[in-house]
Each structure stands twice: as C-alpha cells, then as structure tokens.
Design a protein around this motif. Structure first.
Motif, short mmCIF file in Angstrom:
data_model
loop_
_atom_site.label_atom_id
_atom_site.label_comp_id
_atom_site.label_asym_id
_atom_site.label_seq_id
_atom_site.Cartn_x
_atom_site.Cartn_y
_atom_site.Cartn_z
N GLN A 1 14.61 1.93 -39.00
CA GLN A 1 14.14 1.05 -38.00
C GLN A 1 13.03 0.16 -38.64
O GLN A 1 13.02 -1.08 -38.03
N THR A 2 12.29 0.59 -39.32
CA THR A 2 11.24 -0.24 -39.97
C THR A 2 11.34 0.43 -41.51
O THR A 2 10.61 0.89 -42.12
N ILE A 3 12.45 -0.08 -42.11
CA ILE A 3 12.77 0.26 -43.58
C ILE A 3 11.56 0.10 -44.62
O ILE A 3 11.47 0.87 -45.37
N GLY B 1 13.42 7.25 -36.64
CA GLY B 1 12.49 6.88 -35.66
C GLY B 1 11.62 5.69 -35.84
O GLY B 1 11.93 4.94 -36.96
N CYS B 2 10.36 5.42 -35.32
CA CYS B 2 9.55 4.43 -35.57
C CYS B 2 8.12 4.44 -34.97
O CYS B 2 7.81 5.19 -33.92
N ASN B 3 7.19 4.27 -35.85
CA ASN B 3 5.79 4.40 -35.59
C ASN B 3 5.06 3.07 -35.09
O ASN B 3 3.97 3.08 -34.61
N LYS B 4 5.86 2.02 -34.75
CA LYS B 4 5.39 0.72 -34.12
C LYS B 4 5.27 1.00 -32.60
O LYS B 4 6.03 1.75 -32.12
N LYS B 5 4.66 0.08 -31.99
CA LYS B 5 4.29 0.25 -30.80
C LYS B 5 4.76 -0.88 -29.69
O LYS B 5 3.86 -1.43 -29.01
N ARG C 1 2.68 -6.63 -29.07
CA ARG C 1 2.33 -5.88 -30.36
C ARG C 1 2.91 -5.89 -31.41
O ARG C 1 3.05 -4.69 -32.12
N ARG C 2 3.40 -6.95 -31.68
CA ARG C 2 3.93 -7.16 -32.98
C ARG C 2 2.71 -7.50 -33.86
O ARG C 2 1.57 -8.09 -33.36
N THR C 3 2.70 -7.10 -35.00
CA THR C 3 1.32 -6.97 -35.76
C THR C 3 1.00 -8.22 -36.82
O THR C 3 0.59 -8.21 -37.74
N THR D 1 5.66 -3.17 -27.39
CA THR D 1 5.51 -2.94 -26.04
C THR D 1 6.77 -3.01 -25.04
O THR D 1 6.74 -2.77 -23.83
N PHE D 2 8.10 -3.75 -25.59
CA PHE D 2 9.04 -3.93 -24.60
C PHE D 2 10.13 -2.73 -25.17
O PHE D 2 11.28 -2.65 -24.55
N CYS D 3 9.70 -2.03 -26.15
CA CYS D 3 10.99 -1.07 -26.94
C CYS D 3 10.83 0.25 -26.58
O CYS D 3 9.77 1.04 -26.49
N VAL D 4 12.09 0.99 -26.29
CA VAL D 4 12.26 2.26 -25.88
C VAL D 4 12.47 3.21 -27.29
O VAL D 4 12.50 4.39 -27.23
N VAL D 5 12.80 2.51 -28.54
CA VAL D 5 13.20 3.17 -29.56
C VAL D 5 12.14 4.45 -29.84
O VAL D 5 12.34 5.61 -30.38
N PRO D 6 10.75 4.05 -30.07
CA PRO D 6 9.78 5.32 -30.18
C PRO D 6 10.11 6.47 -29.34
O PRO D 6 9.76 7.64 -30.00
N SER D 7 10.35 6.11 -28.10
CA SER D 7 10.51 7.31 -27.26
C SER D 7 11.81 7.87 -27.28
O SER D 7 11.84 9.16 -27.02
#
Ligand code: SAH
Ligand code: F3S
Length: 456
Positions: free
Chosen positions: A199-201, A154-158, A271-273, A160-166
């Motif tokens: 995903q965000t190791i 999974g992934c906790n980032k958000k 929304r890249r931080t 705005t282009f990405c489906v992975v969190p869902s």
C-alpha cells in the motif's frame, strides 16, 4: 473439489487470489473457470468505494441460481468487504457459507475442510494484525502478466477518506528472504517481469532493510528482465528510492505516485502528509534523474474529486496540477463516503452532480494529455514485452505488449511469432489516447541483460 475465485479491486486482491489458489490446489482442490461445474465459488472483494461493494452485492445475488441448481455447495466472500461486513453478510444472505477477511487467507484450506464437515456458515475476520511471514505457493498455471508479489500488508497512514487501514490492518513488512524466494520461483516458472506491491511500498522496513535495498536485491535475480513496483506514497524521504530506482537496469521507468488533490487545503483535510509544492518538487527531482535518456520516465497517479469541502477553486488547483505534471495516466475517482472513516462524518459533503461534473472535466483533460503524449511517441523505436495474444480479424495474431514505461503497444504478427515475456524492438506507428500500435523491427537476434531478444 472444483472451485472458482472471482477477483474484484486492487493488485493486492489479485495476489491474494493467487495465494488462495496455491493453498487450495496444494490441498487437492482444482480451479475451474466454468461456474456451472464449480462446487465452491469465492468472491475476493473490494470496499474502497461504494460502487465496488454494490458490484459484489449484485454478484452474490446472481450466484444464488448456482446454489439453487445444487452443484454449487459453498459460496464465500473474502477480502476487504468480508473484513468490513463480517457476520452482517451471513446474517443478510442465508445462502452464504463463508466470510473471511484478508487476515484469514492463510487458513483457507482449513476453513474449506470445516465447511466440508458441515460446519456453516463460517466467519473469520481475525488475523489482520498478524505478522506477515507465510510463504505462499504459486498456483500451477500458464504465465500471465502482470504478476504481483506482495512485500508488505496493511497501511499505517490515516488518510481520512480511506478504509484500507481498517480492512487490511497496520503495516507489516515481509521477510526479504521470502520475497526473494517467491520471485525466484516465479522466474523459474517463466516469468520475465514482476511487480512488487504494497500500500505504501516506500515504508517497507524489515530489520535494517528498506525498500531501495530490497529493490537492489530483486534486481540481481538472474532471468528477470523487468521489475516494477507500486504504490509509492509521496513522503519526504522518497528521493533515496528515486535514485536507486533510476540506477537499476531492470527497474522500469514508471512511478505511480498518488497525489489525490492539487489543493493544500484539501490535502490537509485528507491528512495526506505533503503539500502541492512538495509533490511537484518530487516529480521534478524524479524526472531530473532520467535526463539524457531516450524517453522520459512515466508518472501515473490517483486523484479524488469532490472530497468534502472541495470548492471550485480547490478543483481548479487539481486541474492546474494535472496540466503542470502531465501524468502518463491517472486513476480518477469521485469521492465515496466510507462508513467509519473521518471524512464520511464531515458535514460539508459535495453533491453528486458537482462530483460527476468535476470528474468529467478531469477525465477530459487527462484524455487530451494522454493522447498528446501518445502522439509524441509515434515514430520512436522502443522495447516492448509481449503480455498476451488474441486472434486478429485479418487471420494473424494481435499481440498486446507493454513498454518499460507501462504504455500498452499492440502489434500484429503471424500466430506463434511471440510468447508472453518475449522482448521485442518495435517502431511505434500510430495511436489512440490509451493504446499505441507498433511494427516489430525486422528480426535478428541479439542479447541484452543475458536474455535472448528479438531485435532490429
Ligand atoms: N495506498 C494507496 C492507495 C490505495 S486505494 C496510496 O498510497 O494512495 C487506491 C485509490 O483509491 C486511492 O489512491 C484513492 O485515490 C482512491 N480512494 C480511496 N478511498 C477512496 C474513497 N473513499 N473515495 C474515492 N476514492 C478513494
Ligand atoms: Fe489508504 Fe492512504 Fe493508506 S489512501 S491505503 S490510508 S496511504
């Protein structure tokens, strides 16, 4: 039952396919590469861009003929597209028997039992929020590289282009004991190189253990020669990871650090931080840790062109960043609107023609950079690890190998000279943009890191 799994998409899917194979083989089923004899075919799918989904839809259509012939009893869709589409797929395609998401992989053997009892179609898209505590048995098959071990889901980032969190749910780290056990088992099977994936190791966290400590532990496993990991997110706390990475002997000098865009305006809309400047500072710091070594470390990235609102000026900033960093390799994509994501609803979408033109320009630039980097490497002596071999037209074998930095090196040698996992010292003699050619340095034997290697 004989079954086949076709994998689309990312490393996580490659790993998930192996996990399903381990579970299915454990339940008495048998993997086959021959589609004509398969009684079950599973497609492990990807949703990241529209093109990936189209390929899967095309494949589902092609496989209907195996269903019609009668030998194929069950056809299933797993992975991100399964999660995203769920029962819409079985409604649209009556000959589909199974649709599951990444959260149901652990139940695959039970689901197949249900199918055998005549229960169809089955849809299971639960479990993408479950804890990640299940060890997966590795399927019994020949050593083949790359070999992935998942450390988190999974992934906790958000972004705005990405489906992975869902499609893959929130971040869940795996117990380090399970990870170590899985790597040890693979090393016992003969693996010399492992790639840890998440995903965000760099967000890995299990009790008090963060990713640098996990790397230190895996690095200590006897018999393992090389260790890689992906994907790192360019967050502010990444420096500690770089330092540990540079200090560990088995961890390869290769960092995958997706930048996505060189424009702060676009990074913000994504929304890249991090900012462009922060990213460049991280790259500089990472490289500084390897100063004085024979070869610089490799940095690879992902870039999206044509994100909503991207102007010519924004795109130029991406090109400038690529020129400044000089990535060893980049995965470059046209932005693809994904239903349900924030960016898909933005009104300032970039037209297809502009996206294609920008992608071509970027590909051309990266192609030139990669070619120059390869040309600069010729004449160097490097250590490669053999990954696979194919018979060459001249009668011997062509071996495909990889440098520690991840670059592919091809060498010719007599059949039987090397096996996958062998470490060989080579002289780099020539190149194309994406491949180097090497000559093995005259053989002798030496040991390095406790392993037997062929050396000059
Ligand atoms: N976890 C990784 C990325 C996973 S997706 C990270 O930290 O960045 C792999 C790559 O696909 C992303 O880096 C991005 O470049 C690309 N990608 C994701 N969604 C996309 C979309 N909607 N259109 C085009 N490319 C996309
Ligand atoms: Fe996707 Fe961003 Fe996570 S690209 S996988 S939401 S870090």
């Amino acid at each position: 039952m004989k079954y086949h799994i076709q994998t689309f998409g990312c490393q996580m899917n490659v790993y998930d396919t192996k996990s399903m194979m381990g579970l299915l083989n454990g339940a008495g089923h048998e993997y086959t590469d021959n589609l004509a004899e398969a009684e079950m075919i599973l497609l492990n799918t990807c949703s990241i861009r529209e093109g990936a989904e189209q390929r899967v839809r095309g494949r589902i259509g092609q496989l209907k003929r195996y269903k019609d012939k009668g030998r194929l009893r069950f056809l299933g869709v797993c992975g991100c597209m399964g999660q995203k589409e769920g029962a819409r797929l079985t409604d649209a395609v009556p000959y589909l028997d199974l649709v599951i998401g990444p959260g149901a992989i652990g139940s695959i053997a039970r689901l197949v039992e249900e199918l055998e009892r005549g229960n169809r179609p089955l849809v299971d898209i639960t479990g993408i929020e479950d804890e990640y505590d299940q060890p997966f048995p590795a399927p019994n098959e020949a050593v083949s590289y790359p070999c992935f071990v998942s450390v988190m889901k999974g992934c906790n980032k958000k972004c705005t282009f990405c489906v992975v969190p869902s499609t893959r749910g929130p971040e869940r780290s795996r117990d380090p004991r399970i990870i170590l056990q899985e790597v040890e088992t693979l090393v016992q099977k003969g693996y010399k190189e492992i790639t840890l994936i998440g995903q965000t190791i760099n967000s890995y966290r299990y009790d008090g253990i963060r990713f640098p400590q996990l790397l230190e532990r895996v690095n200590q496993i006897p018999g393992l020669a090389r260790l890689r990991f992906t994907t790192s997110y360019p967050s502010t706390s990444i420096r500690a990871l770089f330092e540990v990475m540079a200090s560990l002997d088995k961890v390869c000098e290769q960092l995958h650090l997706p930048v996505q865009s060189g424009s702060n305006r676009i990074l913000k809309a994504m929304r890249r931080t991090y900012t462009r400047e922060e990213y460049l500072n991280q790259v500089r710091y990472f490289r500084s840790l390897y100063e004085g070594r024979a070869l610089p470390p490799a940095i690879t990235t992902d870039i999206i062109v044509g994100f909503p609102g991207e102007t010519e000026e924004d795109f130029q900033q991406t090109l400038d960043l690529v020129r400044e960093v000089r990535f060893d390799a980049a995965f470059m994509f046209k932005y693809s609107p994904r239903p349900g994501t924030v960016a898909a609803a933005m009104i300032n979408q970039v037209d297809e023609y502009t996206k294609s033109r920008r992608l071509d320009t970027l590909l051309q630039l990266q192609h030139e950079i990669a070619g120059e980097m390869n040309r600069n490497l010729t004449g160097s002596r490097v250590e490669v690890m053999i990954e696979r071999s194919t018979p060459s037209s001249q009668g011997g074998m062509e071996y495909e190998s990889r440098m520690r930095t991840g670059r592919i090196v091809k060498l010719s040698a007599p059949a039987g000279a090397y096996s996958p996992g062998d470490l060989v010292q080579v002289l780099l003699t020539g190149c194309t943009s994406y491949t180097l050619f090497g000559d093995p340095l005259s053989s002798g034997e030496s040991t390095q890191g406790g392993l037997k290697i062929h050396v000059a």
